[in-house]
Design a protein around this motif. Structure first.
Motif, PDB file in Angstrom:
ATOM      1  N   HIS A  49      40.296  41.602  48.248  1.00 17.63           N
ATOM      2  CA  HIS A  49      39.967  40.477  47.376  1.00 17.63           C
ATOM      3  C   HIS A  49      38.477  40.489  47.022  1.00 17.63           C
ATOM      4  CE1 HIS A  49      43.714  38.396  49.064  1.00 17.63           C
ATOM      5  NE2 HIS A  49      43.966  38.708  47.810  1.00 17.63           N
ATOM      6  N   ASP A  50      37.638  40.813  47.991  1.00 13.48           N
ATOM      7  CA  ASP A  50      36.200  40.877  47.730  1.00 13.48           C
ATOM      8  C   ASP A  50      35.882  41.949  46.688  1.00 13.48           C
ATOM      9  OD1 ASP A  50      35.719  38.850  49.545  1.00 13.48           O
ATOM     10  OD2 ASP A  50      35.039  40.182  51.148  1.00 13.48           O
ATOM     11  N   LEU A  51      36.501  43.116  46.822  1.00 16.98           N
ATOM     12  CA  LEU A  51      36.282  44.189  45.845  1.00 16.98           C
ATOM     13  C   LEU A  51      36.758  43.780  44.458  1.00 16.98           C
ATOM     14  CD1 LEU A  51      37.242  47.383  47.861  1.00 16.98           C
ATOM     15  CD2 LEU A  51      34.988  46.756  47.012  1.00 16.98           C
ATOM     16  N   ARG A  52      37.908  43.148  44.399  1.00 20.13           N
ATOM     17  CA  ARG A  52      38.441  42.688  43.119  1.00 20.13           C
ATOM     18  C   ARG A  52      37.478  41.704  42.462  1.00 20.13           C
ATOM     19  NH1 ARG A  52      43.433  39.066  43.711  1.00 20.13           N
ATOM     20  NH2 ARG A  52      41.773  37.632  44.211  1.00 20.13           N
ATOM     21  N   ALA A  58      31.354  42.298  37.753  1.00 19.42           N
ATOM     22  CA  ALA A  58      30.652  43.382  37.063  1.00 19.42           C
ATOM     23  C   ALA A  58      31.141  43.501  35.624  1.00 19.42           C
ATOM     24  CB  ALA A  58      30.854  44.703  37.809  1.00 19.42           C
ATOM     25  N   VAL A  59      32.437  43.341  35.417  1.00 17.60           N
ATOM     26  CA  VAL A  59      32.993  43.396  34.065  1.00 17.60           C
ATOM     27  C   VAL A  59      32.443  42.237  33.237  1.00 17.60           C
ATOM     28  CG1 VAL A  59      35.126  43.142  32.720  1.00 17.60           C
ATOM     29  CG2 VAL A  59      35.064  44.663  34.701  1.00 17.60           C
ATOM     30  N   GLU A  64      28.825  40.282  28.954  1.00 13.71           N
ATOM     31  CA  GLU A  64      27.731  39.409  28.533  1.00 13.71           C
ATOM     32  C   GLU A  64      26.544  40.225  28.042  1.00 13.71           C
ATOM     33  OE1 GLU A  64      27.027  36.873  31.895  1.00 13.71           O
ATOM     34  OE2 GLU A  64      28.821  35.672  31.493  1.00 13.71           O
ATOM     35  N   THR A  65      26.263  41.335  28.712  1.00 14.75           N
ATOM     36  CA  THR A  65      25.164  42.196  28.290  1.00 14.75           C
ATOM     37  C   THR A  65      25.442  42.797  26.924  1.00 14.75           C
ATOM     38  OG1 THR A  65      24.625  42.730  30.579  1.00 14.75           O
ATOM     39  CG2 THR A  65      23.828  44.247  28.903  1.00 14.75           C
TER      40      THR A  65
END
Length: 71
Positions: A49-52, A58-59, A64-65
């Motif tokens: 869950h943490d990785l997800r 990050a996505v 946003e960038t």
């Protein structure tokens, strides 16, 4: 990770610790092993869950960038 998922993962780990302790105290190797499996399962789910969540963050940051959002 949702709060519900986190609570379920932690609960699974706590139940596993309890089983392991009861198994150890009653000299029941099968129960002790089941407790260890429950703990590992809860830890693995929590890590997943943490990785997800990190990947989703990050996505979001990348989007946003690319959009030029300054939020």
């Amino acid at each position: 990770m949702g709060a519900f998922d986190k609570a379920k993962d932690k609960a699974e780990q706590l139940v596993g610790k309890g089983k392991e302790r009861v198994g150890r105290e009653t000299d029941n190797q099968e129960m002790e092993d089941a407790g260890k499996r429950d703990q590992l399962s809860g830890e693995a789910k929590e890590a997943g869950h943490d990785l997800r969540d990190k990947a989703a963050g990050a996505v979001k940051d990348a989007r946003e960038t690319l959009r030029g959002d300054d939020r």
